[in-house]
Design a protein around this motif. Structure first.
Motif, PDB file in Angstrom:
ATOM      1  N   ILE A  17       8.305  12.300   9.805  1.00 17.69           N
ATOM      2  CA  ILE A  17       9.243  12.026  10.890  1.00 17.69           C
ATOM      3  C   ILE A  17      10.637  11.664  10.368  1.00 17.69           C
ATOM      4  N   GLY A  18      10.696  10.775   9.396  1.00 17.71           N
ATOM      5  CA  GLY A  18      11.982  10.336   8.872  1.00 17.71           C
ATOM      6  C   GLY A  18      12.461  11.105   7.662  1.00 17.71           C
ATOM      7  N   SER A  19      11.704  12.099   7.239  1.00 18.72           N
ATOM      8  CA  SER A  19      12.068  12.863   6.050  1.00 18.72           C
ATOM      9  C   SER A  19      13.289  13.732   6.306  1.00 18.72           C
ATOM     10  N   LEU A  20      14.163  13.796   5.328  1.00 16.81           N
ATOM     11  CA  LEU A  20      15.338  14.661   5.401  1.00 16.81           C
ATOM     12  C   LEU A  20      15.063  16.032   4.794  1.00 16.81           C
ATOM     13  N   ASN A  21      13.844  16.269   4.372  1.00 18.57           N
ATOM     14  CA  ASN A  21      13.458  17.534   3.769  1.00 18.57           C
ATOM     15  C   ASN A  21      13.341  18.600   4.852  1.00 18.57           C
ATOM     16  N   GLU A  22      14.331  19.459   4.937  1.00 23.33           N
ATOM     17  CA  GLU A  22      14.353  20.490   5.978  1.00 23.33           C
ATOM     18  C   GLU A  22      13.285  21.568   5.757  1.00 23.33           C
ATOM     19  N   GLU A  23      12.745  21.672   4.561  1.00 18.78           N
ATOM     20  CA  GLU A  23      11.686  22.650   4.301  1.00 18.78           C
ATOM     21  C   GLU A  23      10.432  22.356   5.118  1.00 18.78           C
ATOM     22  N   LEU A  24      10.255  21.141   5.541  1.00 19.27           N
ATOM     23  CA  LEU A  24       9.060  20.777   6.308  1.00 19.27           C
ATOM     24  C   LEU A  24       8.927  21.579   7.603  1.00 19.27           C
ATOM     25  N   THR A  25      10.051  22.048   8.118  1.00 20.37           N
ATOM     26  CA  THR A  25      10.006  22.757   9.397  1.00 20.37           C
ATOM     27  C   THR A  25      10.223  24.262   9.269  1.00 20.37           C
ATOM     28  N   VAL A  26      10.276  24.789   8.050  1.00 19.33           N
ATOM     29  CA  VAL A  26      10.448  26.225   7.849  1.00 19.33           C
ATOM     30  C   VAL A  26       9.161  26.932   8.251  1.00 19.33           C
ATOM     31  N   LYS A  27       9.247  27.837   9.189  1.00 17.97           N
ATOM     32  CA  LYS A  27       8.061  28.510   9.730  1.00 17.97           C
ATOM     33  C   LYS A  27       7.406  29.477   8.742  1.00 17.97           C
ATOM     34  N   GLN A  28       8.143  29.965   7.742  1.00 17.81           N
ATOM     35  CA  GLN A  28       7.591  30.929   6.797  1.00 17.81           C
ATOM     36  C   GLN A  28       6.599  30.301   5.818  1.00 17.81           C
ATOM     37  N   TYR A  29       6.543  28.999   5.732  1.00 12.06           N
ATOM     38  CA  TYR A  29       5.623  28.361   4.791  1.00 12.06           C
ATOM     39  C   TYR A  29       4.220  28.406   5.304  1.00 12.06           C
ATOM     40  N   LEU A  81       0.828  -1.204   0.000  1.00 15.47           N
ATOM     41  CA  LEU A  81       0.000   0.000   0.000  1.00 15.47           C
ATOM     42  C   LEU A  81       0.864   1.256   0.000  1.00 15.47           C
ATOM     43  N   GLU A  82       1.946   1.233   0.765  1.00 13.85           N
ATOM     44  CA  GLU A  82       2.889   2.359   0.802  1.00 13.85           C
ATOM     45  C   GLU A  82       3.507   2.587  -0.572  1.00 13.85           C
ATOM     46  N   ASP A  83       3.933   1.525  -1.211  1.00 12.72           N
ATOM     47  CA  ASP A  83       4.548   1.628  -2.534  1.00 12.72           C
ATOM     48  C   ASP A  83       3.595   2.305  -3.520  1.00 12.72           C
ATOM     49  N   HIS A  84       2.332   1.960  -3.451  1.00 16.84           N
ATOM     50  CA  HIS A  84       1.342   2.592  -4.328  1.00 16.84           C
ATOM     51  C   HIS A  84       1.273   4.093  -4.060  1.00 16.84           C
ATOM     52  N   ILE A  85       1.195   4.472  -2.804  1.00 11.41           N
ATOM     53  CA  ILE A  85       1.126   5.896  -2.461  1.00 11.41           C
ATOM     54  C   ILE A  85       2.371   6.624  -2.959  1.00 11.41           C
ATOM     55  N   LEU A  86       3.533   6.061  -2.694  1.00 13.65           N
ATOM     56  CA  LEU A  86       4.782   6.736  -3.055  1.00 13.65           C
ATOM     57  C   LEU A  86       4.944   6.880  -4.562  1.00 13.65           C
ATOM     58  N   LYS A  87       4.372   5.974  -5.320  1.00 15.57           N
ATOM     59  CA  LYS A  87       4.510   6.031  -6.778  1.00 15.57           C
ATOM     60  C   LYS A  87       3.362   6.733  -7.492  1.00 15.57           C
ATOM     61  N   LYS A  88       2.179   6.783  -6.883  1.00 11.06           N
ATOM     62  CA  LYS A  88       1.002   7.247  -7.611  1.00 11.06           C
ATOM     63  C   LYS A  88       0.282   8.456  -7.021  1.00 11.06           C
ATOM     64  N   CYS A  89       0.619   8.857  -5.796  1.00 15.66           N
ATOM     65  CA  CYS A  89      -0.157   9.901  -5.122  1.00 15.66           C
ATOM     66  C   CYS A  89       0.666  11.166  -4.924  1.00 15.66           C
ATOM     67  N   LEU A  90       0.241  12.245  -5.542  1.00  7.83           N
ATOM     68  CA  LEU A  90       0.959  13.514  -5.424  1.00  7.83           C
ATOM     69  C   LEU A  90       0.722  14.202  -4.084  1.00  7.83           C
ATOM     70  N   TRP A  91      -0.340  13.859  -3.387  1.00 10.05           N
ATOM     71  CA  TRP A  91      -0.652  14.548  -2.141  1.00 10.05           C
ATOM     72  C   TRP A  91       0.418  14.369  -1.080  1.00 10.05           C
ATOM     73  N   GLN A  92       1.276  13.405  -1.216  1.00 15.34           N
ATOM     74  CA  GLN A  92       2.319  13.174  -0.214  1.00 15.34           C
ATOM     75  C   GLN A  92       3.404  14.246  -0.222  1.00 15.34           C
ATOM     76  N   PHE A  93       3.390  15.151  -1.209  1.00 19.92           N
ATOM     77  CA  PHE A  93       4.481  16.103  -1.392  1.00 19.92           C
ATOM     78  C   PHE A  93       4.203  17.507  -0.874  1.00 19.92           C
ATOM     79  N   HIS A  94       3.237  17.696   0.007  1.00 25.02           N
ATOM     80  CA  HIS A  94       3.036  19.025   0.598  1.00 25.02           C
ATOM     81  C   HIS A  94       4.347  19.500   1.213  1.00 25.02           C
ATOM     82  N   SER A  95       4.546  20.814   1.224  1.00 27.98           N
ATOM     83  CA  SER A  95       5.840  21.351   1.649  1.00 27.98           C
ATOM     84  C   SER A  95       5.923  21.661   3.138  1.00 27.98           C
ATOM     85  N   ARG A  96       4.862  21.432   3.882  1.00 24.98           N
ATOM     86  CA  ARG A  96       4.891  21.711   5.321  1.00 24.98           C
ATOM     87  C   ARG A  96       4.515  20.456   6.108  1.00 24.98           C
TER      88      ARG A  96
END
Length: 117
Positions: free
Chosen positions: A105-117, A13-28
């Motif tokens: 939680i495990g994401s290395l995307n530092e933009e997730l914690t930028v307060k200006q977003y 189910l995770e593999d499907h989300i990661l390959k087919k669902c754009l909603w997982q890419f919100h920037s915050r």
């Protein structure tokens, strides 16, 4: 449900989300938390045949994504159609935990914690 079976099903189910669902890419992080809770929660409700809140525009948006996800899961993963309500809830809870880890939680995307977003 046996732990190995649960992990295998969640991985599918995770593999499907990661390959087919754009909603997982919100920037915050807070957007991702809300989307994971609502989309996966509503998907679980659809799969379990439970009533779903659709009062607000936000509810309807999450519902639309949940319908697409539930339909894809039922079509691609025959095993999901054989589960009872308790088993569906177990799999979906484990999936939400995994998606929260991968996307927040495990994401290395530092933009997730930028307060200006």
């Amino acid at each position: 449900m046996e732990e190995n079976v649960l992990k295998e099903r969640v991985a599918q189910l995770e593999d499907h989300i990661l390959k087919k669902c754009l909603w997982q890419f919100h920037s915050r992080a807070w957007d991702r938390e809300r989307q994971n809770e609502n989309i996966l929660g509503k998907t679980m409700q659809i799969l379990c045949g439970e009533p779903i809140a659709k009062e607000t525009a936000e509810d309807r948006c999450y519902y639309a994504d949940a319908v697409c996800l539930a339909d894809a899961y039922k079509e691609r993963f025959d095993w999901i159609n054989t589960l009872n309500v308790a088993e569906i809830k177990e799999v979906m809870a484990a999936l939400k935990e995994r998606i929260d880890y991968v996307t927040i939680i495990g994401s290395l995307n530092e933009e997730l914690t930028v307060k200006q977003y």
